[in-house]
Design a protein around this motif. Structure first.
Motif, PDB file in Angstrom:
ATOM      1  N   ASP A  23     -56.300 -73.901  13.795  1.00 22.04           N
ATOM      2  CA  ASP A  23     -55.424 -73.270  14.487  1.00 22.04           C
ATOM      3  C   ASP A  23     -55.447 -72.624  15.906  1.00 22.04           C
ATOM      4  OD1 ASP A  23     -52.834 -72.853  13.957  1.00 22.04           O
ATOM      5  OD2 ASP A  23     -52.885 -70.743  13.227  1.00 22.04           O
ATOM      6  N   GLN A  24     -56.677 -72.102  16.267  1.00 18.99           N
ATOM      7  CA  GLN A  24     -56.938 -71.487  17.374  1.00 18.99           C
ATOM      8  C   GLN A  24     -57.762 -72.772  18.498  1.00 18.99           C
ATOM      9  OE1 GLN A  24     -59.789 -68.549  16.434  1.00 18.99           O
ATOM     10  NE2 GLN A  24     -58.352 -67.237  15.616  1.00 18.99           N
ATOM     11  N   ARG A 102     -50.008 -77.309  12.577  1.00 21.56           N
ATOM     12  CA  ARG A 102     -50.679 -77.721  14.039  1.00 21.56           C
ATOM     13  C   ARG A 102     -51.283 -79.135  13.866  1.00 21.56           C
ATOM     14  NH1 ARG A 102     -47.984 -75.253  15.605  1.00 21.56           N
ATOM     15  NH2 ARG A 102     -48.729 -73.182  14.969  1.00 21.56           N
ATOM     16  N   THR A 155     -39.644 -77.810  11.518  1.00 11.99           N
ATOM     17  CA  THR A 155     -41.067 -78.049  12.212  1.00 11.99           C
ATOM     18  C   THR A 155     -40.537 -77.636  13.725  1.00 11.99           C
ATOM     19  OG1 THR A 155     -41.363 -79.763  10.962  1.00 11.99           O
ATOM     20  CG2 THR A 155     -42.604 -79.753  12.630  1.00 11.99           C
ATOM     21  N   GLY A 156     -39.845 -78.064  14.276  1.00 14.28           N
ATOM     22  CA  GLY A 156     -39.418 -77.652  15.864  1.00 14.28           C
ATOM     23  C   GLY A 156     -39.294 -76.303  15.871  1.00 14.28           C
ATOM     24  N   MET A 157     -38.519 -75.474  15.078  1.00 13.01           N
ATOM     25  CA  MET A 157     -38.482 -73.988  15.273  1.00 13.01           C
ATOM     26  C   MET A 157     -39.926 -73.402  15.184  1.00 13.01           C
ATOM     27  SD  MET A 157     -35.826 -72.329  15.628  1.00 13.01           S
ATOM     28  CE  MET A 157     -34.197 -72.214  15.518  1.00 13.01           C
ATOM     29  N   ILE A 159     -42.908 -74.627  16.025  1.00 13.18           N
ATOM     30  CA  ILE A 159     -43.575 -75.083  17.180  1.00 13.18           C
ATOM     31  C   ILE A 159     -42.987 -73.886  18.231  1.00 13.18           C
ATOM     32  CG2 ILE A 159     -43.689 -76.664  18.959  1.00 13.18           C
ATOM     33  CD1 ILE A 159     -44.032 -78.737  16.662  1.00 13.18           C
ATOM     34  N   VAL A 160     -41.759 -74.168  18.601  1.00 11.71           N
ATOM     35  CA  VAL A 160     -41.228 -73.409  19.487  1.00 11.71           C
ATOM     36  C   VAL A 160     -41.378 -71.831  19.499  1.00 11.71           C
ATOM     37  CG1 VAL A 160     -38.949 -72.784  20.682  1.00 11.71           C
ATOM     38  CG2 VAL A 160     -39.573 -75.091  20.273  1.00 11.71           C
ATOM     39  N   SER A 162     -44.170 -70.261  17.770  1.00  7.30           N
ATOM     40  CA  SER A 162     -45.294 -70.005  17.899  1.00  7.30           C
ATOM     41  C   SER A 162     -45.675 -70.263  19.255  1.00  7.30           C
ATOM     42  CB  SER A 162     -46.213 -71.047  17.268  1.00  7.30           C
ATOM     43  OG  SER A 162     -46.323 -72.137  17.823  1.00  7.30           O
ATOM     44  N   ASP A 163     -44.855 -70.857  20.312  1.00  4.44           N
ATOM     45  CA  ASP A 163     -45.079 -71.133  21.479  1.00  4.44           C
ATOM     46  C   ASP A 163     -44.517 -70.134  22.282  1.00  4.44           C
ATOM     47  OD1 ASP A 163     -46.556 -72.715  23.050  1.00  4.44           O
ATOM     48  OD2 ASP A 163     -44.884 -74.249  23.666  1.00  4.44           O
ATOM     49  N   LEU A 164     -43.510 -69.584  22.138  1.00  6.86           N
ATOM     50  CA  LEU A 164     -42.578 -68.489  23.031  1.00  6.86           C
ATOM     51  C   LEU A 164     -43.347 -67.118  22.592  1.00  6.86           C
ATOM     52  CD1 LEU A 164     -38.715 -69.294  22.452  1.00  6.86           C
ATOM     53  CD2 LEU A 164     -40.180 -69.811  24.457  1.00  6.86           C
ATOM     54  N   ARG A 173     -35.683 -67.103  12.841  1.00  4.06           N
ATOM     55  CA  ARG A 173     -35.515 -68.269  13.438  1.00  4.06           C
ATOM     56  C   ARG A 173     -34.950 -69.284  12.552  1.00  4.06           C
ATOM     57  NH1 ARG A 173     -38.768 -67.751  18.120  1.00  4.06           N
ATOM     58  NH2 ARG A 173     -37.420 -66.387  19.541  1.00  4.06           N
TER      59      ARG A 173
END
Lengths: 228, 228
Positions: A23-24, A102, A155-157, A159-160, A162-164, A173
């Motif tokens: 993950d890291q 991931r 899945t998109g939720m 990713i976004v 964990s990114d934001l 979300r």
């Protein structure tokens, strides 16, 4: 502790540690040495359970994404919601699960391990087909198509989110995602009764943990990861 | 060809090549040498335009995702649909665009370049706010929240589609995604008139190309990539 139980625990410890490391660092940069250090096990213990980094990653992908905690409901559509909500509760708390997602979006890992969406989509499609049989879905709904939309959007939720890193939880979300998707598939009477509140996953998971505390054997649910 | 025009063309050639290389190998495994070979330019040409692989990747991320081709519509909600549909048409045809999405979900690249969702979400939120002002959206709709749902779900669709390789096009999938999302946000009268057909993006893009053939200057649309 019995020998076998200890082996199971060590194996799980390695997979949790591998989850953190993947993950890291991502799959490519992760090393066996780092997984060993993170897990606090010996090299011998790791190689007793796994042949290689690839082998560890494959186990993470195969075993992480499950329906554990989700209990049968009268409404099969509610069960579809519950799968997504419980996973949304678990992902930020289980490095192995977040690593599996991931790895599923990692180019290198995908090239090595293939796609891991198929079993998850197939499971959702089955639940939706049952929901449709029960009259929960609008007539035009195609279970396979809606299943793919839900899994991809979930899945998109992830990713976004964990990114934001803006402090809003994946559970909020995913709850909002279901609120956006369900009106196009559920008949009004069912829609009104569906529970998509953000804490739904936490409540279900806590009930499951309490149950697990009482039982000897815990039901790990259906494996939604790679079926291969 | 004027010197400046040739430089712009070379730069674009390098970015397209970089798109292909990043898309195939991922950010970490890609090398400058491979980008040079793929672009068919000299090392000097590449280093005239870019300092490093990182610099090339940053340009891909900054310049790939645009609203190019999307034309103003009376319905601002239709414009939101069009942005997603045109991108769905372009992604399989433009390696640079598909690489930008790949880089946005790549752990290593994300650590280096930060998130690239914010401008895209902000643009969608603006369009949705205009749609709401015009009375196109149901009263409970929150433009910022719906924008994030659309962008995240679109991204998930792209990832799952490129992963499944089952022959169904991204355009069909994104069309279906909009059909799942719009009933929860559009007022019925608007919903009935929205065009979400799978070939919407292709039609818009072709009209744009024909227009571009006539014009000297092409409108590249709003940049939805990294604003930094």
């Amino acid at each position: 502790m019995a020998k076998q139980a200890r082996a199971i625990q060590t194996r799980r410890q390695i997979l949790d540690a591998a989850g953190l490391v993947f993950d890291q660092l991502g799959y490519e940069s992760a090393t066996i040495a780092e997984i060993i250090a993170q897990a606090g096990v010996t090299k011998g213990a790791l190689y007793f359970h796994f042949d290689s980094k690839e082998d560890v990653a494959r186990a993470v992908l195969e075993e992480a994404v499950t329906t554990e905690g989700v209990v049968p409901q009268d409404s099969k559509l509610q069960e579809c919601v519950d799968v997504g909500m419980v996973l949304a509760h678990r992902v930020p708390r289980e490095p192995m699960l977040s690593a599996a997602i991931r790895l599923s979006t990692d180019l290198k890992a995908r090239a090595l391990f293939g796609t891991s969406w198929t079993p998850w989509i197939a499971f959702m499609a089955e639940q939706l087909a049952l929901a449709k049989e029960q009259g929960e879905l609008l007539p035009h709904t195609v279970p396979e198509e809606t299943a793919l939309v839900i899994v991809a959007a979930w899945t998109g939720m992830e990713i976004v989110t964990s990114d934001l890193k803006d402090g809003e939880s994946l559970q909020h979300r995913v709850s909002r995602l279901y609120d956006h998707l369900l009106p196009s598939i559920a008949v009004p009477g069912v829609l009104a009764r569906l529970d998509t509140s953000p804490d739904r996953g936490t409540r279900i998971w806590q009930a499951h943990q309490e149950q697990a505390g009482r039982d000897v054997e815990t039901d790990k649910g259906v494996d939604l990861s790679m079926s291969a």
